[in-house]
Structures are given as structure tokens and as C-alpha cells.
Design a protein around this motif. Structure first.
Motif: not given
Length: 331
Positions: A150-153, A159-165, A177-185, A187-196
Motif C-alpha cells: 500500500x505504501x508503494x502504491x 508523488x508521480x500523478x499530477x507532478x509538474x516538475x 512521454x508527454x501524454x503517457x504518464x497517467x496511462x503508464x502509471x 499499469x505500474x500500479x496494477x502490476x505492483x497491486x498483483x504482487x503478494x
């Protein structure tokens, strides 16, 4: 894995680049499209790995504190909960992630200042403080692992979503990567969410769902370019009350890609094509584009079907009458 919608978006953007640049090499443009898709997958991998880079900064700070000539009690006995986070450790030792990043040549090397800034912002954030200050109640392995996950997610979400810098830094690293951040983020959260706690390794998604998806995007782009004069003619036919040259260029390209999919992919249902490209028009063209594109495509589908240019088969037969029903309702 990269969705069909993202592949459609990449296709439309590549069409825009092709026509705006005056590019004459289809092969070169196809190569650019595939490079753009590859960079999206690279970003997905890098976002998963990012928390490990930040954890390395935390361990470095701990080591510096313990090496002081006159360390404080906190220096000698630091709170290592984040530094020793179980999920972070799985990410850092993942052979699947390391192998995929090596193949894609993905790395945060050279971005040390960005990673340190993320660390500084993280330690000042309420979610970090709650995690670090949580009472050390006895937890079984499953509960402890879930808290670390939960902490990693939370880190990625905060820290990443809607982070201008962070977005500015990514844009400097790659124009793709201009428009890909939200989508790829996501996917990353989904991948980590499956980890147990019993996972042997991270279940890294493949770039494409199947070879069919790779063939789909290659064919969509190529057929759109090869048939653009004919398909632009269709658009002109159904926009006779409009000045064709004054129609938003992105609207034309979205409709070009949609017509190509309608005509060239018999197994994709008409409704799927219409819904997808109308949705894309909401985000990548003018405020009124979705209504305009929807109206033109609805009329065009009826005509193309009557002309025998749209002939669906298999799964594509689903909802083939949707546009005709809409047209009859209007009449």
C-alpha cells in the motif's frame, strides 16, 4: 500491456506527425510509430523501478548519518521501515523487471537530482509520515506485506500523478512521454497491486497483448496512409456544408483512422470503433469535436455499409446496426 486505445492514439499522433512534417517515407514513419509505442512500455517499466531508486537515496542518507563522527541516537538507530520495505525489495531484485529494462535500455541513470527531489517531497508527505510512525503492532507476513505494498502504491499515486516538475523532467528525457504518464502509471500500479508475499517475481506485462495487437497497429497506420486520399474523399462527401480546409486537422485524422479501422478490420465491431475514436476526439481535438466526429461517422457508416465497403465477420458482426439505427432515429 498496452491497450488498443493507446495504440489508436499513437496511430493518430503518428498520422499527425507524418502529414505535418511532409514526411515521404512510409517505412521511416512506421519506425517512428513503433519507437513511440516502445517508449511507452519503457516508461511503464521505469515507473515500477522508480521506488527502488528513491529507496536507495534513503539508505544512502542512513549510511551518511551512521558514519558521522558524532552521530545522534536517531543516526545510530534510524527508522528503516521504508528502506527495508518488502515490496521495494521485490522490485529491486526482480529478474523479470531487470530483464525487461535491459532489453528496452530503460534506466534512471543521470536523473539523480530528480530522484533526490522525489525523496525529499516524499519524506515531507503525510502518507509517508503515517507509514513511518505507525505503531509496531505484531503483523503476520501477509498483513506486513500488504502494508508495504500500500505504501508503494501511495508513493506512486501521491508523488508521480499530477507532478509538474516530474512531468517536465520526463518530457526532457523523451518527447514520446508527454501524454503517457497517467496511462503508464496505472499499469505500474496494477502490476505492483498483483504482487503478494508468495509471488516468486513481478508479473511484468508484455508490450502487446498478443502478436495480433502488434499487427493491428502496424496495419492501421499503413492502411490509413495508403488510403488517405480515398478516405479523405469520404469525409469531404459528408461535410459538404463545411469548408473541408477549415475542419480541425486532428478531427480529419481521427476520422481517417476510424474509417480505416471500419473498412480494413472486419472482426472489430462498428460500435467499438466509433466509441473508441469518439472518445479520443474528446481529449485530442477541439471542445466540440466529439459531437462533430460522432455525427459524421454515424452517417458515414450507414453509407459505407450500403456500399459494401464495411463487411463485418465473426466478432465484428456485433452491433453492426448501431449507426443505422441512430440515423433512422434522427430521420
Amino acid at each position: 500491456m498496452l491497450s488498443r486505445r493507446l495504440l489508436r492514439i499513437k496511430t493518430v499522433k503518428s498520422l499527425y506527425s507524418y502529414f505535418q512534417s511532409g514526411e515521404e517515407s512510409l517505412a521511416r514513419s512506421e519506425k517512428e510509430l513503433m519507437a513511440s509505442i516502445g517508449k511507452s512500455y519503457e516508461l511503464y517499466l521505469m515507473l515500477i523501478a522508480l521506488v527502488g531508486e528513491v529507496a536507495a537515496v534513503a539508505r544512502e542518507r542512513i549510511a551518511i548519518g551512521q558514519a558521522k563522527l558524532m552521530p545522534t541516537e536517531e543516526d545510530l538507530h534510524p527508522n528503516r521501515r521504508f528502506a527495508d520495505n518488502r515490496v521495494v525489495a521485490r522490485i529491486e531484485t526482480s529478474e523479470a523487471l531487470a530483464g525487461a529494462m535491459t532489453r528496452c535500455r530503460a534506466s534512471w541513470r543521470g536523473q539523480e537530482a530528480l530522484v533526490k527531489r522525489l525523496y525529499q517531497d516524499m519524506v515531507a508527505a503525510p502518507y509517508y509520515q503515517r507509514y513511518m510512525e505507525a505503531e509496531p503492532v505484531p503483523l503476520n507476513e501477509r498483513e506486513a506485506f500488504a502494508a508495504d505494498r500500500k505504501f508503494v502504491i501511495d508513493f506512486l499515486s501521491n508523488q508521480i500523478e499530477d507532478n509538474d516538475y516530474f512531468e517536465e523532467a520526463l518530457e526532457e528525457m523523451s518527447m514520446y512521454w508527454v501524454d503517457d504518464i497517467s496511462y503508464c502509471l496505472g499499469l505500474a500500479i496494477r502490476t505492483i497491486g498483483f504482487l503478494n508475499e508468495n509471488s516468486a517475481d513481478l508479473d511484468i506485462m508484455p508490450m502487446y497483448r498478443s502478436d495480433e495487437d502488434r499487427a493491428y497497429v502496424e496495419t492501421l497506420f499503413r492502411k490509413a496512409l495508403l488510403g488517405h486520399e480515398e478516405y479523405f474523399g469520404y469525409i469531404d462527401r459528408f461535410t459538404q456544408n463545411w469548408d473541408f480546409d477549415r475542419i480541425a486537422f486532428m478531427d480529419k485524422l481521427i476520422m481517417l483512422a476510424a474509417i480505416t479501422e471500419l473498412v480494413q478490420f472486419p472482426t472489430i465491431p462498428v460500435k467499438v470503433t466509433l466509441d473508441e475514436f469518439i472518445e479520443i476526439s474528446k481529449y485530442y481535438s477541439t471542445p466540440g469535436s466529439s459531437v462533430f466526429v460522432n455525427g459524421i461517422l454515424d452517417r458515414m457508416v450507414v453509407w459505407l455499409t450500403d456500399e459494401g465497403k464495411i463487411a463485418k465477420q465473426g466478432r465484428g458482426l456485433i452491433d453492426t446496426t448501431v449507426a443505422k439505427e441512430k440515423q433512422h432515429a434522427i430521420q
